[in-house]
Write a protein that holds these residues in place. Structure first.
Motif, PDB file in Angstrom:
ATOM      1  N   VAL A   1       0.888  -1.167   0.000  1.00  0.00           N
ATOM      2  CA  VAL A   1       0.000   0.000   0.000  1.00  0.00           C
ATOM      3  C   VAL A   1       0.926   1.217   0.000  1.00  0.00           C
ATOM      4  CG1 VAL A   1      -1.758   1.271   1.300  1.00  0.00           C
ATOM      5  CG2 VAL A   1      -1.729  -1.253   1.341  1.00  0.00           C
ATOM      6  N   TYR A   2       0.688   2.127  -0.943  1.00  0.00           N
ATOM      7  CA  TYR A   2       1.607   3.262  -1.095  1.00  0.00           C
ATOM      8  C   TYR A   2       0.963   4.591  -0.733  1.00  0.00           C
ATOM      9  CZ  TYR A   2       4.739   0.243  -3.837  1.00  0.00           C
ATOM     10  OH  TYR A   2       5.591  -0.741  -4.250  1.00  0.00           O
ATOM     11  N   GLU A   3       1.820   5.507  -0.337  1.00  0.00           N
ATOM     12  CA  GLU A   3       1.442   6.907  -0.193  1.00  0.00           C
ATOM     13  C   GLU A   3       2.268   7.642  -1.248  1.00  0.00           C
ATOM     14  OE1 GLU A   3       1.004   8.151   4.020  1.00  0.00           O
ATOM     15  OE2 GLU A   3       2.521   9.609   3.436  1.00  0.00           O
ATOM     16  N   THR A   4       1.665   8.577  -1.965  1.00  0.00           N
ATOM     17  CA  THR A   4       2.398   9.273  -3.028  1.00  0.00           C
ATOM     18  C   THR A   4       2.875  10.631  -2.530  1.00  0.00           C
ATOM     19  OG1 THR A   4       0.997   8.175  -4.637  1.00  0.00           O
ATOM     20  CG2 THR A   4       2.246  10.058  -5.434  1.00  0.00           C
ATOM     21  N   LEU A   5       4.140  10.904  -2.755  1.00  0.00           N
ATOM     22  CA  LEU A   5       4.707  12.204  -2.364  1.00  0.00           C
ATOM     23  C   LEU A   5       5.308  12.870  -3.590  1.00  0.00           C
ATOM     24  CD1 LEU A   5       5.076  10.305   0.366  1.00  0.00           C
ATOM     25  CD2 LEU A   5       6.440  12.229   1.077  1.00  0.00           C
ATOM     26  N   ASP A   6       5.356  14.196  -3.569  1.00  0.00           N
ATOM     27  CA  ASP A   6       5.995  14.912  -4.670  1.00  0.00           C
ATOM     28  C   ASP A   6       7.504  14.751  -4.594  1.00  0.00           C
ATOM     29  OD1 ASP A   6       3.644  15.836  -5.719  1.00  0.00           O
ATOM     30  OD2 ASP A   6       3.628  17.637  -4.444  1.00  0.00           O
ATOM     31  N   GLY A   7       8.125  14.599  -5.765  1.00  0.00           N
ATOM     32  CA  GLY A   7       9.588  14.521  -5.807  1.00  0.00           C
ATOM     33  C   GLY A   7      10.199  15.917  -5.851  1.00  0.00           C
ATOM     34  N   TRP A   8      11.476  15.993  -6.167  1.00  0.00           N
ATOM     35  CA  TRP A   8      12.167  17.280  -6.278  1.00  0.00           C
ATOM     36  C   TRP A   8      13.068  17.235  -7.506  1.00  0.00           C
ATOM     37  CZ3 TRP A   8      12.578  13.628  -2.474  1.00  0.00           C
ATOM     38  CH2 TRP A   8      13.756  12.890  -2.416  1.00  0.00           C
ATOM     39  N   SER A   9      13.230  18.414  -8.131  1.00  0.00           N
ATOM     40  CA  SER A   9      14.006  18.420  -9.367  1.00  0.00           C
ATOM     41  C   SER A   9      15.455  18.866  -9.113  1.00  0.00           C
ATOM     42  CB  SER A   9      13.344  19.330 -10.399  1.00  0.00           C
ATOM     43  OG  SER A   9      13.113  20.585  -9.799  1.00  0.00           O
TER      44      SER A   9
ATOM     45  N   GLN B   1      12.969  17.109   2.258  1.00  0.00           N
ATOM     46  CA  GLN B   1      12.788  17.165   3.716  1.00  0.00           C
ATOM     47  C   GLN B   1      11.471  16.515   4.120  1.00  0.00           C
ATOM     48  OE1 GLN B   1      13.491  20.926   5.621  1.00  0.00           O
ATOM     49  NE2 GLN B   1      15.151  21.475   4.223  1.00  0.00           N
ATOM     50  N   ARG B   2      10.401  16.767   3.319  1.00  0.00           N
ATOM     51  CA  ARG B   2       9.092  16.178   3.644  1.00  0.00           C
ATOM     52  C   ARG B   2       9.140  14.651   3.511  1.00  0.00           C
ATOM     53  NH1 ARG B   2       7.345  21.235   2.368  1.00  0.00           N
ATOM     54  NH2 ARG B   2       7.659  21.060   0.128  1.00  0.00           N
ATOM     55  N   TYR B   3       9.873  14.176   2.517  1.00  0.00           N
ATOM     56  CA  TYR B   3      10.030  12.713   2.323  1.00  0.00           C
ATOM     57  C   TYR B   3      10.693  12.101   3.563  1.00  0.00           C
ATOM     58  CZ  TYR B   3      11.529   8.387  -0.095  1.00  0.00           C
ATOM     59  OH  TYR B   3      11.741   7.081  -0.471  1.00  0.00           O
ATOM     60  N   LEU B   4      11.769  12.747   4.018  1.00  0.00           N
ATOM     61  CA  LEU B   4      12.503  12.222   5.183  1.00  0.00           C
ATOM     62  C   LEU B   4      11.629  12.282   6.444  1.00  0.00           C
ATOM     63  CD1 LEU B   4      16.039  13.770   4.521  1.00  0.00           C
ATOM     64  CD2 LEU B   4      15.305  11.418   4.104  1.00  0.00           C
TER      65      LEU B   4
ATOM     66  N   ARG C   1       8.424  12.100   6.630  1.00  0.00           N
ATOM     67  CA  ARG C   1       7.381  11.058   6.555  1.00  0.00           C
ATOM     68  C   ARG C   1       7.987   9.690   6.913  1.00  0.00           C
ATOM     69  NH1 ARG C   1       3.020   9.901   8.048  1.00  0.00           N
ATOM     70  NH2 ARG C   1       1.618   8.699   6.758  1.00  0.00           N
ATOM     71  N   VAL C   2       9.235   9.461   6.472  1.00  0.00           N
ATOM     72  CA  VAL C   2       9.920   8.203   6.829  1.00  0.00           C
ATOM     73  C   VAL C   2      10.061   8.123   8.354  1.00  0.00           C
ATOM     74  CG1 VAL C   2      12.166   7.014   6.739  1.00  0.00           C
ATOM     75  CG2 VAL C   2      11.135   7.887   4.628  1.00  0.00           C
ATOM     76  N   GLU C   3      10.427   9.225   8.968  1.00  0.00           N
ATOM     77  CA  GLU C   3      10.563   9.236  10.445  1.00  0.00           C
ATOM     78  C   GLU C   3       9.230   8.920  11.122  1.00  0.00           C
ATOM     79  OE1 GLU C   3      12.151  13.206  11.159  1.00  0.00           O
ATOM     80  OE2 GLU C   3      14.040  12.299  11.799  1.00  0.00           O
ATOM     81  N   GLN C   4       8.166   9.579  10.622  1.00  0.00           N
ATOM     82  CA  GLN C   4       6.845   9.356  11.240  1.00  0.00           C
ATOM     83  C   GLN C   4       6.412   7.905  11.110  1.00  0.00           C
ATOM     84  OE1 GLN C   4       4.533  12.050   8.934  1.00  0.00           O
ATOM     85  NE2 GLN C   4       4.927  13.827  10.251  1.00  0.00           N
ATOM     86  N   LEU C   5       6.605   7.365   9.919  1.00  0.00           N
ATOM     87  CA  LEU C   5       6.101   6.002   9.664  1.00  0.00           C
ATOM     88  C   LEU C   5       6.901   4.930  10.389  1.00  0.00           C
ATOM     89  CD1 LEU C   5       5.405   6.407   5.842  1.00  0.00           C
ATOM     90  CD2 LEU C   5       3.674   5.889   7.573  1.00  0.00           C
TER      91      LEU C   5
END
Ligand code: IMP
Length: 458
Positions: free
Chosen positions: A397-405, A422-425, A427-431
């Motif tokens: 089951v996935y959650e979709t996040l925006d990438g960065w260019s 930063q938001r990706y990291l 979310r990893v911490e939260q999960l």
């Protein structure tokens, strides 16, 4: 190097190995007086890049690249003398002083040519029977650990006693050659040039193995040590020790995707048993995780992508991340970061903090998927199950996040990372429930973001 505060750090892989532990161990060694391997053997492979120069290590702790640091091979490691000496000679040719800085536990079980022969023969049989190969590295790791727990292994200390060594070797070969003869196909398996000198009619011969071991004994003898005692004494004297795990948690023989695992305990707790220190000596556990996920060899991998198809995110990870095994040269399978798998790793290792590596490989992907759990037989679960058959049926089951260019290559401060990174990291911490203390933004030693340094006390 600093003066020590008697603090010890364990570094473990939290996925299926190849998370980039080598770079981190090398980087952390700046604050360490000793680096200790405690499990596995020359199935491991680390690539270090120092001042643009690549070095691959399989058995000798990565700390060897820092002058003044003592390296230890603990009792939990299965040791091939041939590979150890080959690696030491290679390093010495490159100007690295090895022998006076390397201490080898006398209690290490030896990997002998017969173990590699058995490993390859069993894989060939598995392949012929049902196609379910484990995909081992073929280095004899499993058979060497089997001999250890069966209490018939030849150990480093036996090299000091030629007669005892000869008697034990004869018994061992009699037993294993019997097994090999049972593999009728053994005589026809191509074991390769390296093993050919030890084999005759599908059986391993005593003389070449014995003579080679006795030659190795002379070279190994000055490095043989009571590693447990030396580590305890060093600790009492205030030394900082770094315990370098090999492979990864999901390859652990108890906690991994059994039977698609290696034959040792890769989890942090084994740093104590595999080196001969008490569990209280392990002060901080650093889990290394790639910003995505890879695996070599067989076995289930819920978030695996079509990594061989050009133009896909999996192909991007495989090519930009140069995902080829250091030890066997095999391509690594690639997939999205799996937070539910990390939860299992955090639990069995007792992680103090995470280090996310290869964040830069995700640069340029427009969207990112984060595995947050699975559907298994109609039910939703949020942690990796224990049974490999269940794992194989898990639909991520996935959650979709925006990438960065923007490029994150070489970034050394957290605030300089793009907002979406930063938001990706975060979310990893939260999960996963584990704080990210380090981020690695290229293979280079200097390209590292430190949120909290593992060697600094709380
Ligand atoms: P073995 O350790 O050679 O018995 O192999 C068992 C499994 O562990 C196989 O899937 C190997 O590909 C995997 N493996 C062993 N060592 C490493 C490593 O250092 N990195 C990644 N996978 C490994």
């Amino acid at each position: 190097m600093n003066t020590g505060n008697g603090r010890n750090v364990v570094v473990v892989g939290t996925q299926w190995g190849d998370e980039g532990k080598g770079k981190l161990v090398d980087w952390l060694t700046e604050s360490a007086h000793g680096v200790v391997r405690f499990q596995g053997g020359h199935n491991a492979g680390h690539t270090l890049v120092i001042n643009g120069q690549k070095t691959a290590l399989h058995l000798i702790p990565s700390g060897i690249m820092r002058p003044g640091v003592t390296c230890y091979i603990g009792n939990g490691v299965v040791l091939s003398c041939a590979k150890l000496l080959e690696e030491a000679e290679g390093l010495e040719r490159a100007g690295v002083r090895v022998r006076e800085r390397l201490r080898i536990s006398q209690a290490c079980p030896l990997i002998l040519p017969v173990h590699a022969v058995l490993d390859l023969a069993r894989e060939a049989r598995r392949g012929a029977q049902d196609g379910q190969k484990i995909g081992t590295t073929g280095r004899g790791i499993g058979p060497a650990y089997e001999d250890k727990v069966a209490r018939r292994a030849l150990r480093v200390q036996d090299l000091r006693h030629p007669e005892r060594f000869a008697t034990k070797l004869r018994e061992l070969l009699a037993l294993h050659n019997q097994t090999l003869l049972g593999f009728l196909e053994a005589a026809r398996i191509d074991f390769g040039d390296a093993l050919a000198p030890y084999l005759k009619n599908g059986a391993v011969q005593f003389e070449p193995v014995y003579e080679e071991a006795m030659r190795h004994a002379r070279a190994i003898e000055p490095m043989m040590a009571d590693v447990s005692r030396e580590l305890n004494e060093a600790s009492r004297g205030g030394a900082n020790l770094l315990f370098e795990g090999a492979q990864g948690t999901l390859l652990d023989v108890d906690h991994g995707t059994y039977p698609f695992v290696t034959s040792s305990n890769c989890v942090a707790g084994n740093a104590a048993a595999g080196a001969g220190v008490g569990p209280g000596a392990l002060h901080y556990i650093l889990g290394i995780a790639k910003a995505y996920c890879t695996r070599v060899g067989g076995g289930p991998f819920p978030t695996e992508l079509a990594w061989e198809t050009p133009g896909t995110p999996g192909y991007h990870m495989s090519t930009v991340g140069a995902e080829k095994g250091v030890t066997t040269g095999r391509s690594r399978r690639c997939g999205w970061f799996d937070a539910a798998l990390l939860k299992r790793s955090a639990q069995v290792n007792g992680l103090s903090g995470l280090c996310i590596t290869k964040l830069d490989v995700l640069d340029g992907l427009p969207t990112l998927q984060l595995g947050i759990g699975y559907e298994l037989d109609g039910a939703r679960i949020d942690i990796l199950p224990l049974d490999a058959d269940d794992i194989a049926r898990c639909k991520p089951v996935y959650e979709t996040l925006d990438g960065w260019s923007q490029s994150t290559v070489g970034v050394t401060r957290y605030e300089q990372l793009p907002g979406n990174a930063q938001r990706y990291l975060q979310r990893v911490e939260q999960l996963t429930g584990v704080p990210i203390h380090i981020v690695s933004t290229s293979p280079d030693r200097e390209h590292t973001i430190t949120v909290r340094h593992p060697f600094l006390a709380d």
